[in-house]
Every structure is written in structure tokens, then in C-alpha cells.
Scaffold this motif. Structure first.
Motif, PDB file in Angstrom:
ATOM      1  N   VAL A   1       0.848  -1.189   0.000  1.00 26.31           N
ATOM      2  CA  VAL A   1       0.000   0.000   0.000  1.00 26.31           C
ATOM      3  C   VAL A   1       0.884   1.240   0.000  1.00 26.31           C
ATOM      4  CG1 VAL A   1      -0.202  -0.007   2.537  1.00 26.31           C
ATOM      5  CG2 VAL A   1      -1.912   1.197   1.158  1.00 26.31           C
ATOM      6  N   ASP A   2       0.527   2.199  -0.838  1.00 32.83           N
ATOM      7  CA  ASP A   2       1.197   3.505  -0.902  1.00 32.83           C
ATOM      8  C   ASP A   2       0.142   4.590  -0.708  1.00 32.83           C
ATOM      9  OD1 ASP A   2       3.998   2.732  -1.692  1.00 32.83           O
ATOM     10  OD2 ASP A   2       2.901   1.889  -3.411  1.00 32.83           O
ATOM     11  N   THR A   3       0.526   5.657   0.011  1.00 31.89           N
ATOM     12  CA  THR A   3      -0.441   6.715   0.331  1.00 31.89           C
ATOM     13  C   THR A   3       0.163   8.092   0.116  1.00 31.89           C
ATOM     14  OG1 THR A   3       0.241   6.567   2.654  1.00 31.89           O
ATOM     15  CG2 THR A   3      -1.745   5.380   2.028  1.00 31.89           C
TER      16      THR A   3
ATOM     17  N   VAL B   1      -9.639   6.958  -3.275  1.00 29.07           N
ATOM     18  CA  VAL B   1      -9.466   8.139  -2.439  1.00 29.07           C
ATOM     19  C   VAL B   1     -10.410   8.060  -1.254  1.00 29.07           C
ATOM     20  CG1 VAL B   1      -9.594  10.663  -2.318  1.00 29.07           C
ATOM     21  CG2 VAL B   1      -8.748   9.542  -4.402  1.00 29.07           C
ATOM     22  N   LEU B   2      -9.855   8.269  -0.056  1.00 24.45           N
ATOM     23  CA  LEU B   2     -10.643   8.404   1.164  1.00 24.45           C
ATOM     24  C   LEU B   2     -10.775   9.889   1.480  1.00 24.45           C
ATOM     25  CD1 LEU B   2      -8.762   5.697   3.245  1.00 24.45           C
ATOM     26  CD2 LEU B   2     -11.069   5.449   2.334  1.00 24.45           C
ATOM     27  N   GLU B   3     -11.992  10.342   1.670  1.00 24.14           N
ATOM     28  CA  GLU B   3     -12.240  11.767   1.927  1.00 24.14           C
ATOM     29  C   GLU B   3     -12.936  11.917   3.265  1.00 24.14           C
ATOM     30  OE1 GLU B   3     -15.256  14.671  -0.135  1.00 24.14           O
ATOM     31  OE2 GLU B   3     -13.454  14.492  -1.412  1.00 24.14           O
ATOM     32  N   TYR B   4     -12.311  12.696   4.150  1.00 22.63           N
ATOM     33  CA  TYR B   4     -12.842  12.915   5.498  1.00 22.63           C
ATOM     34  C   TYR B   4     -13.166  14.390   5.680  1.00 22.63           C
ATOM     35  CZ  TYR B   4     -10.793   8.344   6.589  1.00 22.63           C
ATOM     36  OH  TYR B   4     -10.468   7.019   6.603  1.00 22.63           O
ATOM     37  N   THR B   5     -14.242  14.658   6.404  1.00 23.77           N
ATOM     38  CA  THR B   5     -14.599  16.034   6.723  1.00 23.77           C
ATOM     39  C   THR B   5     -14.011  16.412   8.074  1.00 23.77           C
ATOM     40  OG1 THR B   5     -16.405  17.560   7.202  1.00 23.77           O
ATOM     41  CG2 THR B   5     -16.817  15.245   7.637  1.00 23.77           C
TER      42      THR B   5
ATOM     43  N   GLN C   1     -13.425  27.532   8.657  1.00 24.20           N
ATOM     44  CA  GLN C   1     -13.672  26.627   7.540  1.00 24.20           C
ATOM     45  C   GLN C   1     -12.607  25.528   7.553  1.00 24.20           C
ATOM     46  OE1 GLN C   1     -13.693  29.172   4.070  1.00 24.20           O
ATOM     47  NE2 GLN C   1     -15.771  29.900   4.469  1.00 24.20           N
ATOM     48  N   PRO C   2     -12.852  24.474   8.321  1.00 24.53           N
ATOM     49  CA  PRO C   2     -11.820  23.437   8.473  1.00 24.53           C
ATOM     50  C   PRO C   2     -11.528  22.663   7.197  1.00 24.53           C
ATOM     51  CG  PRO C   2     -13.866  22.785   9.533  1.00 24.53           C
ATOM     52  CD  PRO C   2     -14.040  24.208   9.139  1.00 24.53           C
ATOM     53  N   GLY C   3     -12.535  22.493   6.328  1.00 26.98           N
ATOM     54  CA  GLY C   3     -12.294  21.872   5.032  1.00 26.98           C
ATOM     55  C   GLY C   3     -12.328  20.354   5.055  1.00 26.98           C
ATOM     56  N   ILE C   4     -11.651  19.762   4.048  1.00 34.03           N
ATOM     57  CA  ILE C   4     -11.669  18.325   3.801  1.00 34.03           C
ATOM     58  C   ILE C   4     -10.237  17.778   3.887  1.00 34.03           C
ATOM     59  CG2 ILE C   4     -12.180  16.517   2.102  1.00 34.03           C
ATOM     60  CD1 ILE C   4     -14.667  17.711   3.286  1.00 34.03           C
ATOM     61  N   PHE C   5     -10.113  16.592   4.456  1.00 37.74           N
ATOM     62  CA  PHE C   5      -8.832  15.899   4.490  1.00 37.74           C
ATOM     63  C   PHE C   5      -8.956  14.641   3.629  1.00 37.74           C
ATOM     64  CE2 PHE C   5      -6.353  12.462   6.625  1.00 37.74           C
ATOM     65  CZ  PHE C   5      -5.102  12.890   6.217  1.00 37.74           C
ATOM     66  N   SER C   6      -8.008  14.458   2.693  1.00 41.46           N
ATOM     67  CA  SER C   6      -8.079  13.347   1.751  1.00 41.46           C
ATOM     68  C   SER C   6      -6.819  12.492   1.824  1.00 41.46           C
ATOM     69  CB  SER C   6      -8.263  13.860   0.319  1.00 41.46           C
ATOM     70  OG  SER C   6      -9.434  14.653   0.205  1.00 41.46           O
ATOM     71  N   ILE C   7      -7.024  11.200   1.569  1.00 40.34           N
ATOM     72  CA  ILE C   7      -5.917  10.252   1.487  1.00 40.34           C
ATOM     73  C   ILE C   7      -6.017   9.527   0.151  1.00 40.34           C
ATOM     74  CG2 ILE C   7      -4.759   8.271   2.544  1.00 40.34           C
ATOM     75  CD1 ILE C   7      -6.049   8.965   5.174  1.00 40.34           C
ATOM     76  N   TYR C   8      -4.971   9.616  -0.642  1.00 36.85           N
ATOM     77  CA  TYR C   8      -4.892   8.878  -1.906  1.00 36.85           C
ATOM     78  C   TYR C   8      -4.203   7.543  -1.617  1.00 36.85           C
ATOM     79  CZ  TYR C   8      -3.375   7.539  -6.597  1.00 36.85           C
ATOM     80  OH  TYR C   8      -3.147   6.845  -7.763  1.00 36.85           O
ATOM     81  N   VAL C   9      -4.908   6.448  -1.890  1.00 35.71           N
ATOM     82  CA  VAL C   9      -4.423   5.108  -1.555  1.00 35.71           C
ATOM     83  C   VAL C   9      -4.225   4.308  -2.833  1.00 35.71           C
ATOM     84  CG1 VAL C   9      -4.856   3.009  -0.218  1.00 35.71           C
ATOM     85  CG2 VAL C   9      -5.708   5.207   0.616  1.00 35.71           C
ATOM     86  N   ASN C  10      -3.091   3.657  -2.937  1.00 32.39           N
ATOM     87  CA  ASN C  10      -2.818   2.741  -4.047  1.00 32.39           C
ATOM     88  C   ASN C  10      -2.374   1.401  -3.472  1.00 32.39           C
ATOM     89  OD1 ASN C  10      -0.476   1.549  -6.016  1.00 32.39           O
ATOM     90  ND2 ASN C  10      -2.156   2.449  -7.179  1.00 32.39           N
TER      91      ASN C  10
END
Length: 529
Positions: A119-121, A211-215, A137-146
Motif C-alpha cells: 500500500v502507498d499513500t 481516495v478516502l475523503e474525510y470532513t 472553515q476546516p475543510g476536507i482531508f483526503s488520502i490517496y491510496v494505491n
């Protein structure tokens, strides 16, 4: 007739089996079949049940043959129909058929599959030491996973398990599917091959990105999470390692961790009512008191200190502590500022420990007589400076805990005192007494983390009777007389000086003297001739 099919029938009546029908995800099915010719067939699609291999019922292998059991019979309505006597009696028939499932593995035995999942992130927020500061405005946190299978064998039932303390917004990717999980902090993702009925079968050399997207709004709702922690692992969901192993499991895991701070602007104000009090010195060796209206305490010497803490936002403060400090006693132990009332408002978010510190003697606050009868010896020589601090007297504290201090709201700490006049031994005392409120939110991850200190001050002074002013008319007469006398003395002095200098000598006398001196000079000349 009814045709009943049972998949994987050798496993008994377990609710979850290895083989299920594609359309119903169940291992049992009953089909109503109309026989129209002497030979007919129908086709039903089945697939491996991936959930079985992750359950406690799983053996993780296929040593027990997956058997199909088929039974058929007339429907009840048809059997109740009057039949021809020439028809042979019908009895229920049951047939079975066993399947074989073989795995193509690189091991010589063909029983153990060896794969290398990796796994690579990449993270939208860098996982560095500097904290993540959340504002309006805290926004979005994303993790790109392969994920990838480096081989040499296929990976069966490939899954990615992610555990985190953020609210998942969505998962995006064409090669995965999200599996429901009973824990809200866990996300379970299954690899989905486009050309395979076996869910999670990842061929060697294959890759998958999602892609994992967290608020981050979920964090600011309570502002109490101090660290973001998200961990994930890719694995093959075959329970027993003797059938499938990953010898290089160090590259199977990923982890993201970051400190979090929440912006909050905390302000304060303080006030004393009144800002100054005066007292009449009362010298008594001891006193008995029933209520706070006792004359030796000064009937009107009531002091109220209000400390107001306000949160301008943009985030709430989940936990905070407030330490209230006041000069309670002299160093000899005599009461100084007697705290008889204490409030923290709103009470719904405040919890204060005031035991044995508020109205400690149990005196009646009004003119009523309480059951308490306090006798205190005031034999004291204490002297207080112009500004009295906790280094000069004995201070005490009350600690309050605040929870869920919402943005754009206030917390007020109100305290009421009586000045214990007999303890003030200095006859002409003038001193300032202060109460302090230290608001600390170090228990919450708030930015900026400096504590807020509020101070309310009252000046306490001994009452001095006013001195009557001098009679202005008498003062003016004395000044006039003094001026006249001074002028006469000055005139006499000037006259004497002028007389000594000959200023008042007569001109006639001077001419007569000069004439006599001239005659005498002429006579002396004649005698000499």
C-alpha cells in the motif's frame, strides 16, 4: 413442481456459507418450474461468499467439498388435484453434486499461495510536527491510496481496513467497494476485479487506486480531539496462514498522525462594586457575631467582584478550568475578605468546589440571627501595605471546571465579600485588595494556549473625619495688617539710611561753614605778611 437448491450443504445449517447465489447472496433457493418437455434445464449463477472467510465460522480452506443438494416435488396445489389412476405414484427425489475449487499457486504442493500486497499513500495535509490549526472553515482531508499485488501468486479476498477518528465523507474508486461495518470508526474496503466473480481476487501484478475523503467539520463540533490518527492495512482475508501468506507484511500498513489545535479568541473583563469602601476603625479584643449585618463589620461594607470570560469563537472550548483566588485571612489567621456568596453562571456548564469556603462560619446574610455564634480574638498587630497581595496575607482558591464553552457565549464568576474590620489593625489603613480569576484551557487543544487572568480590585480605607477649612475673612485681615507693619518698618529703614548718608543735611549750614573756613584762611595770610 418446486425445485429446492441448497448450496454448500455439507456445512449444515450455518447461516453463512462459502457459496451463495449471485442474485440473492443466499445459499438456499426454491424455484417454481413448469415441466413442458421430457428434458429441460435452467441456469443459476453462484459465487464465493467473501464474508464467510472473514467470520469466526470460517475454516479458511476448501477441504470440505462445496456440495449442491437439489430436491424436487409437485406443488401442494398440484398434489391435491384428482389424478388419473394410471399415473405412477410420485415420491420426492433428492440429488447431490460436489464441486472442486482449485487454487493455482506457485508452491509445489499447490495448497499455499504466496503474495506480496503493498500500500502507498499520499495525504492532502502533510504529516509533519507542526499542528493543524482549524478555524471557521476546516475543510476536507483526503488520502490517496494505491494498493498492488507484487506476486508471485494471486491474492484472494483482498481488503483494506481503515480505522480513524474522523467522519468519513466518501470513498471514490472504480476498483473497490465499501463493505458495511458495525464500528463507526472503521471503514472496510474490498478490492473489486472487473472480470471476476470472486470478490477480492487480485491477480499478481494488478494495482488499484482510490481516495478516502474525510470532513474536518466533525472535529470542530466538539473541539476535543487532540490528534488525528488514521491507520490502514491491506490484507488477504483468508484466515489460516498455511493456505495464504504475505511474507513481506511491512509494506501492508499506513499511518497518518497529526496534532490538532482549534482557534478560539478568549477575552475577559472584571469589575468591583463599589471600587472603594471606607470603614470606622473598631478596636475590640474579641467579638461575637450572628449575622453579616453586625456593626463591627460595617453594615454597608459589601463588596461584589464580577469576572466575565467570553468566547469570541470561531470554535468552542470543550474543557477549561477556572481558579478563583482572594485574600481570605491575615497571616495570623484572622478573617480578612469574608466570602459569603459565590456563583458561576451559567450553572449548566460550571462545576465549582466551594466546600467550607463560602460563608464558612454559617452567618446569616441578612439581619436575622443564625444558629452560629462566632467568637474571634482580634489581638493582632498586622500591618498591610498599600497594595495587598498573596505574599502579604493568606489567599485561598476555588476551582471551577467548565465544559462545552460555546462560541459567542460568556461565563461569569460573581463573588460577594464583607470586610472583616476588626482584623485591620493599622489605624490609618489604605490598601487595595484584589481577587483573581485564572481561566486556563490547556485541557483543550486551543490556539493560542496562553492563560487569561482577570483582576478585580477594591480600595479599602479607614474613615478620617473631615478637617474644617480656615476662615478666609480672618486670613485676609491678618495679611493686610502684616503688610502695613512691614511697609512702616521698610520706610523707617530707608529713612535712617538716607540720613546717615547726609541726604537730609541743610544747604545754608553748608554755605556758612564754607564761609567761615574761607575767612579763617584770609586772616592767617595777613599775619604772615
Amino acid at each position: 413442481m418446486n425445485v429446492t437448491l441448497k448450496l454448500d450443504s455439507l456445512l449444515g445449517n450455518q447461516p453463512t456459507k462459502r457459496i451463495v447465489f449471485v442474485d440473492s447472496a443466499s445459499s438456499g433457493k426454491t424455484v417454481l418450474y413448469n415441466v413442458s418437455s421430457s428434458r429441460s434445464c435452467f441456469t443459476l449463477q453462484v459465487q464465493l461468499n467473501v464474508d464467510y472467510f472473514g467470520s469466526v465460522l470460517s475454516t479458511g480452506n476448501f477441504q470440505i467439498p462445496p456440495r449442491l443438494e437439489v430436491s424436487y416435488d409437485y406443488t401442494n396445489d398440484y398434489k391435491n388435484t384428482v389424478m388419473s389412476p394410471m399415473l405412477e405414484p410420485w415420491s420426492t427425489k433428492t440429488l447431490t453434486s460436489d464441486w472442486k475449487i482449485q487454487k493455482s499457486c506457485s508452491a509445489n504442493t499447490g495448497k499455499q499461495c504466496i503474495h506480496d500486497l503493498k500500500v502507498d499513500t499520499n495525504f492532502s495535509v502533510p504529516p509533519e510536527e507542526s499542528p493543524l490549526i482549524l478555524g471557521t472553515q476546516p475543510g476536507i482531508f483526503s488520502i490517496y491510496v494505491n494498493i498492488s499485488n507484487l506476486g508471485p501468486d494471486h491474492s484472494y479476498f483482498t481488503r483494506v481496513n481503515i480505522i480513524g477518528n474522523l467522519d468519513l465523507n466518501k470513498v471514490s474508486g472504480s476498483c473497490i467497494s465499501v463493505i458495511k461495518h458495525e464500528r463507526p470508526d472503521t471503514t472496510l474496503v474490498s478490492y473489486k476485479a472487473s472480470n471476476s466473480f470472486i470478490q477480492g481476487l487480485m491477480l499478481k501484478g494488478k494495482q488499484c487506486s482510490f481516495v478516502l475523503e474525510y470532513t474536518l467539520v466533525s472535529l470542530t463540533k466538539r473541539a476535543e480531539v487532540q490528534n488525528i490518527l488514521i491507520q490502514g492495512a491491506v490484507y488477504s482475508n483468508v484466515n489460516e496462514t498455511n493456505h495464504s501468506i504475505d511474507p513481506k507484511n511491512l509494506n501492508n500498513n499506513f499511518k497518518f498522525q497529526k496534532k490538532v489545535l482549534y482557534k478560539a479568541s478568549i477575552g475577559h473583563t472584571s469589575s468591583s462594586k463599589p471600587i472603594a469602601v471606607f470603614y470606622n476603625r473598631t478596636v475590640v479584643p474579641s467579638a461575637f457575631m450572628h449575622n453579616l449585618s453586625n456593626t463591627i463589620l460595617g453594615m454597608s461594607n459589601n463588596i461584589t467582584h464580577d469576572h466575565t470570560i467570553y468566547n469570541r469563537g470561531p470554535n468552542l472550548v470543550s474543557k477549561a478550568s477556572m481558579v478563583f483566588t482572594w485574600p481570605r485571612q491575615t497571616k495570623e489567621g484572622l478573617p480578612l475578605l469574608y466570602l459569603y456568596k459565590f456563583q458561576c453562571i451559567p450553572q449548566g456548564i460550571c462545576q465549582c468546589n466551594t466546600m467550607n469556603k463560602v460563608n464558612e462560619y454559617g452567618l446569616a446574610i441578612n439581619n436575622e440571627t443564625s444558629s452560629a455564634n462566632i467568637s474571634i480574638n482580634f489581638d493582632s498587630n498586622v500591618t498591610l501595605p498599600d497594595i495587598t497581595t498573596c505574599s502579604d496575607v493568606k489567599c485561598d482558591t476555588i476551582t471551577c471546571h467548565v465544559k462545552q464553552f460555546e462560541k459567542f457565549s460568556t461565563v461569569v464568576v460573581s463573588s460577594s465579600f464583607k470586610v472583616w474590620i476588626p482584623s485591620l489593625a493599622k489605624p490609618q489603613l489604605v490598601s487595595r485588595f484584589s481577587s483573581l480569576l485564572n481561566f486556563s484551557y490547556t485541557e483543550s487543544p486551543i490556539y493560542n494556549q496562553a492563560a487569561v487572568i482577570s483582576t478585580a480590585t477594591t480600595q479599602v480605607s479607614a474613615y478620617s473625619p473631615p478637617v474644617p477649612p480656615n476662615d478666609q475673612s480672618q486670613a485676609n485681615i491678618g495679611a493686610i495688617i502684616g503688610a502695613i507693619v512691614g511697609g512702616i518698618i521698610l520706610l523707617i529703614t530707608i529713612t535712617l539710611i538716607m540720613w546717615k548718608a547726609g541726604f537730609f543735611e541743610s544747604k545754608y549750614a553748608r554755605m556758612r561753614r564754607e564761609a567761615q573756613e574761607e575767612n579763617k584762611s584770609n586772616q592767617d595770610t595777613e599775619h604772615s605778611d
